[in-house]
Design a protein around this motif. Structure first.
Motif, PDB file in Angstrom:
ATOM      1  N   THR A  15       0.850  -1.185   0.000  1.00  0.00           N
ATOM      2  CA  THR A  15       0.000   0.000   0.000  1.00  0.00           C
ATOM      3  C   THR A  15       0.889   1.239   0.000  1.00  0.00           C
ATOM      4  N   ASP A  16       0.366   2.332  -0.539  1.00  0.00           N
ATOM      5  CA  ASP A  16       1.086   3.595  -0.461  1.00  0.00           C
ATOM      6  C   ASP A  16       0.467   4.514   0.585  1.00  0.00           C
ATOM      7  N   ALA A  17      -0.355   3.951   1.473  1.00  0.00           N
ATOM      8  CA  ALA A  17      -0.934   4.750   2.557  1.00  0.00           C
ATOM      9  C   ALA A  17       0.193   5.405   3.344  1.00  0.00           C
ATOM     10  N   PRO A  18       0.127   6.706   3.574  1.00  0.00           N
ATOM     11  CA  PRO A  18       1.234   7.383   4.266  1.00  0.00           C
ATOM     12  C   PRO A  18       1.335   6.961   5.725  1.00  0.00           C
ATOM     13  N   THR A  19       2.539   6.898   6.233  1.00  0.00           N
ATOM     14  CA  THR A  19       2.754   6.575   7.644  1.00  0.00           C
ATOM     15  C   THR A  19       2.735   7.830   8.513  1.00  0.00           C
ATOM     16  N   VAL A  20       2.573   8.983   7.864  1.00  0.00           N
ATOM     17  CA  VAL A  20       2.446  10.268   8.553  1.00  0.00           C
ATOM     18  C   VAL A  20       1.288  11.026   7.936  1.00  0.00           C
ATOM     19  N   ILE A  21       0.381  11.545   8.757  1.00  0.00           N
ATOM     20  CA  ILE A  21      -0.718  12.380   8.274  1.00  0.00           C
ATOM     21  C   ILE A  21      -0.647  13.732   8.974  1.00  0.00           C
ATOM     22  N   ARG A  22      -0.657  14.793   8.164  1.00  0.00           N
ATOM     23  CA  ARG A  22      -0.707  16.163   8.680  1.00  0.00           C
ATOM     24  C   ARG A  22      -2.136  16.673   8.498  1.00  0.00           C
ATOM     25  N   VAL A  23      -2.807  16.948   9.582  1.00  0.00           N
ATOM     26  CA  VAL A  23      -4.175  17.442   9.521  1.00  0.00           C
ATOM     27  C   VAL A  23      -4.114  18.965   9.481  1.00  0.00           C
ATOM     28  N   GLY A  24      -4.423  19.531   8.314  1.00  0.00           N
ATOM     29  CA  GLY A  24      -4.278  20.964   8.147  1.00  0.00           C
ATOM     30  C   GLY A  24      -5.466  21.628   7.492  1.00  0.00           C
ATOM     31  N   VAL A  81      -8.402   3.869  -3.469  1.00  0.00           N
ATOM     32  CA  VAL A  81      -9.434   4.240  -2.495  1.00  0.00           C
ATOM     33  C   VAL A  81      -9.225   5.680  -2.023  1.00  0.00           C
ATOM     34  N   PRO A  82     -10.176   6.588  -2.276  1.00  0.00           N
ATOM     35  CA  PRO A  82     -10.094   7.930  -1.701  1.00  0.00           C
ATOM     36  C   PRO A  82     -10.607   7.906  -0.258  1.00  0.00           C
ATOM     37  N   VAL A  83      -9.749   8.250   0.679  1.00  0.00           N
ATOM     38  CA  VAL A  83     -10.099   8.194   2.099  1.00  0.00           C
ATOM     39  C   VAL A  83     -10.382   9.610   2.601  1.00  0.00           C
ATOM     40  N   ASP A  84     -11.596   9.839   3.078  1.00  0.00           N
ATOM     41  CA  ASP A  84     -11.992  11.145   3.591  1.00  0.00           C
ATOM     42  C   ASP A  84     -11.699  11.238   5.083  1.00  0.00           C
ATOM     43  N   LEU A  85     -11.040  12.332   5.472  1.00  0.00           N
ATOM     44  CA  LEU A  85     -10.718  12.576   6.873  1.00  0.00           C
ATOM     45  C   LEU A  85     -11.276  13.938   7.265  1.00  0.00           C
ATOM     46  N   PHE A  86     -12.066  13.949   8.343  1.00  0.00           N
ATOM     47  CA  PHE A  86     -12.643  15.187   8.868  1.00  0.00           C
ATOM     48  C   PHE A  86     -11.932  15.533  10.165  1.00  0.00           C
ATOM     49  N   ALA A  87     -11.324  16.718  10.203  1.00  0.00           N
ATOM     50  CA  ALA A  87     -10.473  17.095  11.334  1.00  0.00           C
ATOM     51  C   ALA A  87     -11.214  17.031  12.662  1.00  0.00           C
ATOM     52  N   GLU A  88     -12.455  17.472  12.690  1.00  0.00           N
ATOM     53  CA  GLU A  88     -13.193  17.508  13.957  1.00  0.00           C
ATOM     54  C   GLU A  88     -13.471  16.115  14.510  1.00  0.00           C
ATOM     55  N   ASP A  89     -13.319  15.083  13.679  1.00  0.00           N
ATOM     56  CA  ASP A  89     -13.566  13.716  14.132  1.00  0.00           C
ATOM     57  C   ASP A  89     -12.334  13.045  14.734  1.00  0.00           C
ATOM     58  N   VAL A  90     -11.158  13.676  14.602  1.00  0.00           N
ATOM     59  CA  VAL A  90      -9.943  13.057  15.142  1.00  0.00           C
ATOM     60  C   VAL A  90     -10.033  13.045  16.672  1.00  0.00           C
ATOM     61  N   HIS A 119      -6.050  23.933  14.429  1.00  0.00           N
ATOM     62  CA  HIS A 119      -6.898  23.511  15.548  1.00  0.00           C
ATOM     63  C   HIS A 119      -8.052  22.711  14.964  1.00  0.00           C
ATOM     64  N   ASN A 120      -8.089  21.406  15.258  1.00  0.00           N
ATOM     65  CA  ASN A 120      -9.060  20.559  14.566  1.00  0.00           C
ATOM     66  C   ASN A 120     -10.501  20.835  14.981  1.00  0.00           C
ATOM     67  N   VAL A 121     -10.735  21.308  16.193  1.00  0.00           N
ATOM     68  CA  VAL A 121     -12.106  21.605  16.625  1.00  0.00           C
ATOM     69  C   VAL A 121     -12.588  22.922  16.014  1.00  0.00           C
ATOM     70  N   GLU A 122     -11.736  23.939  16.035  1.00  0.00           N
ATOM     71  CA  GLU A 122     -12.113  25.219  15.447  1.00  0.00           C
ATOM     72  C   GLU A 122     -12.043  25.191  13.923  1.00  0.00           C
ATOM     73  N   GLY A 123     -11.291  24.235  13.379  1.00  0.00           N
ATOM     74  CA  GLY A 123     -11.201  24.107  11.922  1.00  0.00           C
ATOM     75  C   GLY A 123     -10.406  25.216  11.266  1.00  0.00           C
ATOM     76  N   ARG A 124      -9.423  25.764  11.964  1.00  0.00           N
ATOM     77  CA  ARG A 124      -8.613  26.852  11.403  1.00  0.00           C
ATOM     78  C   ARG A 124      -7.253  26.886  12.105  1.00  0.00           C
ATOM     79  N   TYR A 125      -6.338  27.705  11.532  1.00  0.00           N
ATOM     80  CA  TYR A 125      -5.029  27.874  12.148  1.00  0.00           C
ATOM     81  C   TYR A 125      -5.121  28.922  13.257  1.00  0.00           C
ATOM     82  N   VAL A 126      -4.481  28.632  14.391  1.00  0.00           N
ATOM     83  CA  VAL A 126      -4.503  29.541  15.542  1.00  0.00           C
ATOM     84  C   VAL A 126      -3.061  29.853  15.942  1.00  0.00           C
TER      85      VAL A 126
END
Length: 247
Positions: free
Chosen positions: A51-60, A112-121, A177-184
């Motif tokens: 698999t080419d799934a990344p071993t690092v994910i940056r939530v931005g 496979v397109p994998v959807d990630l929602f920051a507020e769900d982390v 900030h994953n809850v606020e959904g923006r950079y702080v």
């Protein structure tokens, strides 16, 4: 042997994906339940070869899609790909993708397109990719896991101006900030002011960001020096390196 997972996790799989993947996920909901129920009976799995799934994910961003290729040892009919925090069997699923059918002419390759929602982390740090496929003809399963480090993305900006031998360095650090959904503002961060010597980056000065995530300092460096700012990783946020500036 196949890992057992709870019906609660199966239910989460059915509702996490949205946007373009939502229709596929909704159509696949009965299949999700089928996979979970079958997992209660241990059986030999078809291996996930690569698999080419990344071993690092940056939530931005509030929402992002990660394209993942999965290759199985044998053909299967469909493939779920998810990221689980905590124990794989009972943990929190916070990203999901699904495709029904492999690539045309490549029966063991799935895009496979994998959807990630920051507020769900649910938590930063070590999580697990889970790859889960099924072949109806002989009730066979494909399964695999891969560790992945998930943290918030950060940004580090640099401005520099010279007056004689003295250079004024200004910078700003921001973290998502994953809850606020923006950079702080990323306050209280240790930042290294570094200069390129021609063969390596060396620290000129250390400084800490203020309550607004900003910094300002003065350094003495030779003319036409190339500078950058660097801040290291921390528990829940990846470190950052600014774009270099020559002054």
């Amino acid at each position: 042997m196949r890992k057992k997972r709870s019906l609660a996790l199966a239910a989460a799989m059915a509702v996490v994906v949205s946007g373009a993947g939502a229709a596929a996920a909704a159509d696949a909901a009965p299949e999700v339940a089928r996979l979970s129920a079958a997992a209660a009976v241990e059986a030999d799995d078809i291996a996930v070869r690569d698999t080419d799934a990344p071993t690092v994910i940056r939530v931005g961003a509030p929402e992002q899609t990660i394209p993942v290729t999965v290759i199985t040892d044998e053909p299967v009919d469909d493939m779920f790909v998810g990221v689980v925090s905590g124990d794989v069997e009972e943990g929190d699923l916070f990203a999901l993708g699904y495709v029904e059918g492999p690539e045309r002419g490549r029966p063991a390759v799935f895009k496979v397109p994998v959807d990630l929602f920051a507020e769900d982390v649910p938590a930063w740090g070590l999580s697990t990719w889970v790859f889960d496929g099924y072949r109806e003809a002989d009730d066979a399963y494909a399964y695999g896991e891969l560790d992945v480090e998930v943290k918030a993305h950060s940004l580090l900006g640099l401005a520099a101006s010279r007056s004689g031998s003295s250079v004024t360095v200004a910078g700003s650090a921001r973290a998502f900030h994953n809850v606020e959904g923006r950079y702080v503002p990323w306050s209280g961060r240790s930042v290294s002011v570094q200069r390129w010597t021609g063969s390596a980056w060396v620290q000129v000065k250390g400084v800490t960001t203020d309550g607004r995530g900003n910094l300002r300092t003065t350094v003495t460096v030779p003319a036409s020096s190339t500078l950058r700012l660097v801040t290291p990783d921390q528990a829940g946020t990846w470190g950052a390196v600014s774009a270099p500036r020559t002054v």
